[in-house]
Design a protein around this motif. Sequence first.
Motif, PDB file in Angstrom:
ATOM      1  N   LEU A 173      46.524   9.105   5.600  1.00  0.00           N
ATOM      2  CA  LEU A 173      47.819   8.589   6.054  1.00  0.00           C
ATOM      3  C   LEU A 173      48.685   8.185   4.853  1.00  0.00           C
ATOM      4  CD1 LEU A 173      46.682   6.362   9.081  1.00  0.00           C
ATOM      5  CD2 LEU A 173      47.732   8.644   9.178  1.00  0.00           C
ATOM      6  N   ALA A 174      48.074   7.530   3.871  1.00  0.00           N
ATOM      7  CA  ALA A 174      48.824   7.085   2.698  1.00  0.00           C
ATOM      8  C   ALA A 174      49.363   8.264   1.893  1.00  0.00           C
ATOM      9  CB  ALA A 174      47.941   6.204   1.821  1.00  0.00           C
ATOM     10  N   PHE A 175      48.585   9.305   1.743  1.00  0.00           N
ATOM     11  CA  PHE A 175      49.050  10.460   0.977  1.00  0.00           C
ATOM     12  C   PHE A 175      50.112  11.245   1.747  1.00  0.00           C
ATOM     13  CE2 PHE A 175      45.726   9.475  -1.911  1.00  0.00           C
ATOM     14  CZ  PHE A 175      46.019  10.138  -3.097  1.00  0.00           C
ATOM     15  N   LEU A 176      50.022  11.241   3.077  1.00  0.00           N
ATOM     16  CA  LEU A 176      51.014  11.959   3.874  1.00  0.00           C
ATOM     17  C   LEU A 176      52.368  11.258   3.884  1.00  0.00           C
ATOM     18  CD1 LEU A 176      48.943  13.298   6.909  1.00  0.00           C
ATOM     19  CD2 LEU A 176      49.811  14.579   4.946  1.00  0.00           C
ATOM     20  N   VAL A 177      52.423   9.984   3.491  1.00  0.00           N
ATOM     21  CA  VAL A 177      53.709   9.295   3.365  1.00  0.00           C
ATOM     22  C   VAL A 177      54.589  10.039   2.363  1.00  0.00           C
ATOM     23  CG1 VAL A 177      54.772   7.215   2.376  1.00  0.00           C
ATOM     24  CG2 VAL A 177      52.999   6.997   4.084  1.00  0.00           C
ATOM     25  N   ARG A 198      45.424  34.107   0.904  1.00  0.00           N
ATOM     26  CA  ARG A 198      44.555  33.107   1.523  1.00  0.00           C
ATOM     27  C   ARG A 198      44.618  33.205   3.041  1.00  0.00           C
ATOM     28  NH1 ARG A 198      46.688  27.690  -1.363  1.00  0.00           N
ATOM     29  NH2 ARG A 198      47.690  28.796  -3.027  1.00  0.00           N
ATOM     30  N   PRO A 199      43.624  32.618   3.704  1.00  0.00           N
ATOM     31  CA  PRO A 199      43.706  32.584   5.177  1.00  0.00           C
ATOM     32  C   PRO A 199      44.809  31.621   5.616  1.00  0.00           C
ATOM     33  CG  PRO A 199      41.748  31.426   4.375  1.00  0.00           C
ATOM     34  CD  PRO A 199      42.398  32.046   3.192  1.00  0.00           C
ATOM     35  N   GLU A 200      45.105  31.634   6.896  1.00  0.00           N
ATOM     36  CA  GLU A 200      46.107  30.725   7.443  1.00  0.00           C
ATOM     37  C   GLU A 200      45.777  29.289   7.085  1.00  0.00           C
ATOM     38  OE1 GLU A 200      46.638  30.918  11.662  1.00  0.00           O
ATOM     39  OE2 GLU A 200      47.902  32.685  11.530  1.00  0.00           O
ATOM     40  N   ARG A 201      46.821  28.532   6.735  1.00  0.00           N
ATOM     41  CA  ARG A 201      46.633  27.121   6.391  1.00  0.00           C
ATOM     42  C   ARG A 201      47.590  26.280   7.228  1.00  0.00           C
ATOM     43  NH1 ARG A 201      48.175  26.152   0.849  1.00  0.00           N
ATOM     44  NH2 ARG A 201      49.681  27.774   1.232  1.00  0.00           N
ATOM     45  N   THR A 202      47.049  25.260   7.860  1.00  0.00           N
ATOM     46  CA  THR A 202      47.879  24.355   8.648  1.00  0.00           C
ATOM     47  C   THR A 202      48.308  23.183   7.772  1.00  0.00           C
ATOM     48  OG1 THR A 202      46.692  24.967  10.652  1.00  0.00           O
ATOM     49  CG2 THR A 202      47.971  22.939  10.723  1.00  0.00           C
ATOM     50  N   VAL A 203      49.594  22.923   7.763  1.00  0.00           N
ATOM     51  CA  VAL A 203      50.169  21.809   7.018  1.00  0.00           C
ATOM     52  C   VAL A 203      50.446  20.690   8.024  1.00  0.00           C
ATOM     53  CG1 VAL A 203      52.141  21.053   5.630  1.00  0.00           C
ATOM     54  CG2 VAL A 203      51.166  23.339   5.286  1.00  0.00           C
ATOM     55  N   TYR A 204      49.998  19.491   7.670  1.00  0.00           N
ATOM     56  CA  TYR A 204      50.125  18.347   8.567  1.00  0.00           C
ATOM     57  C   TYR A 204      51.168  17.371   8.046  1.00  0.00           C
ATOM     58  CZ  TYR A 204      45.766  19.978  10.614  1.00  0.00           C
ATOM     59  OH  TYR A 204      44.802  20.739  11.224  1.00  0.00           O
ATOM     60  N   ALA A 205      51.853  16.724   8.999  1.00  0.00           N
ATOM     61  CA  ALA A 205      52.843  15.702   8.656  1.00  0.00           C
ATOM     62  C   ALA A 205      52.495  14.406   9.385  1.00  0.00           C
ATOM     63  CB  ALA A 205      54.242  16.175   9.061  1.00  0.00           C
ATOM     64  N   LEU A 206      52.933  13.317   8.821  1.00  0.00           N
ATOM     65  CA  LEU A 206      52.728  11.995   9.401  1.00  0.00           C
ATOM     66  C   LEU A 206      53.710  11.796  10.557  1.00  0.00           C
ATOM     67  CD1 LEU A 206      51.049   9.424   8.756  1.00  0.00           C
ATOM     68  CD2 LEU A 206      52.953   8.673   7.338  1.00  0.00           C
ATOM     69  N   THR A 207      53.245  11.257  11.666  1.00  0.00           N
ATOM     70  CA  THR A 207      54.133  10.909  12.776  1.00  0.00           C
ATOM     71  C   THR A 207      54.616   9.470  12.587  1.00  0.00           C
ATOM     72  OG1 THR A 207      52.339  10.056  14.154  1.00  0.00           O
ATOM     73  CG2 THR A 207      52.846  12.427  14.354  1.00  0.00           C
ATOM     74  N   ASP A 208      55.607   9.071  13.376  1.00  0.00           N
ATOM     75  CA  ASP A 208      56.066   7.682  13.322  1.00  0.00           C
ATOM     76  C   ASP A 208      54.932   6.738  13.709  1.00  0.00           C
ATOM     77  OD1 ASP A 208      58.579   8.442  12.505  1.00  0.00           O
ATOM     78  OD2 ASP A 208      59.446   8.395  14.532  1.00  0.00           O
ATOM     79  N   THR A 209      54.120   7.134  14.690  1.00  0.00           N
ATOM     80  CA  THR A 209      52.965   6.324  15.099  1.00  0.00           C
ATOM     81  C   THR A 209      51.963   6.220  13.951  1.00  0.00           C
ATOM     82  OG1 THR A 209      53.272   7.089  17.368  1.00  0.00           O
ATOM     83  CG2 THR A 209      51.164   6.075  16.849  1.00  0.00           C
ATOM     84  N   GLY A 210      51.768   7.316  13.234  1.00  0.00           N
ATOM     85  CA  GLY A 210      50.870   7.315  12.088  1.00  0.00           C
ATOM     86  C   GLY A 210      51.371   6.422  10.971  1.00  0.00           C
TER      87      GLY A 210
END
Length: 196
Positions: A14-18, A71-83
């Motif tokens: 969570l901290a790194f996704l900020v 590379r194979p498919e890679r999913t990129v994740y983002a922080l939500t407001d709840t997160g």
Amino acid sequence: MRRKVSNPLALAVLAFLVMGPQHPYELGKQLKETGKDRDIKYNRGSLYMVFEQLLKAGFVTEQETVKDTQRPERTVYALTDTGRDELYDWMRELVRDPVHEYPQFGVALSLISVLDPAETVELLHTRAAALTKVLDDTRAMVAKATGDGVEWIFLVEEDYRISVLEAELRLVEKLTGELSQADYQRRWHEVFGRNT
């Protein structure tokens, strides 16, 4: 407070996704590069599992799936407001509220009277030497990082580590002296000597 995801690795994610959306592999590389893996135990599998837990809890969302030819498919994740709310609430709790932790050395100290004092003194001398080496290595790492221009706030966990190690070393040296006293050794042999 009971958290939906309570793993310290989840807090780090969570901290790194900020700082912006990331793929788990890239985030893992950053944990290693910044030395956070000294405080947060993880492996590649556990990192992906934490992302899944955070996704299920609604703390992160899949922002995009990237496909390139190498590379194979890679999913990129983002922080939500709840997160983001969870991150700040969790951090405030950890900084504000002391909790009783159960370090292994604390367990050993609570039961140390069963060991022969002479043997315990030898073991503690070995521990003191190991603690001194870790202290020296950590101080050298902090000095190098500071010399390289790393801001003190990014080294604060190392200051904490040094303080804890120094306190433990003082305790080990004090305990070594107390266990070396002939009076204690005589009393120990009266109580435990026949059972060893």
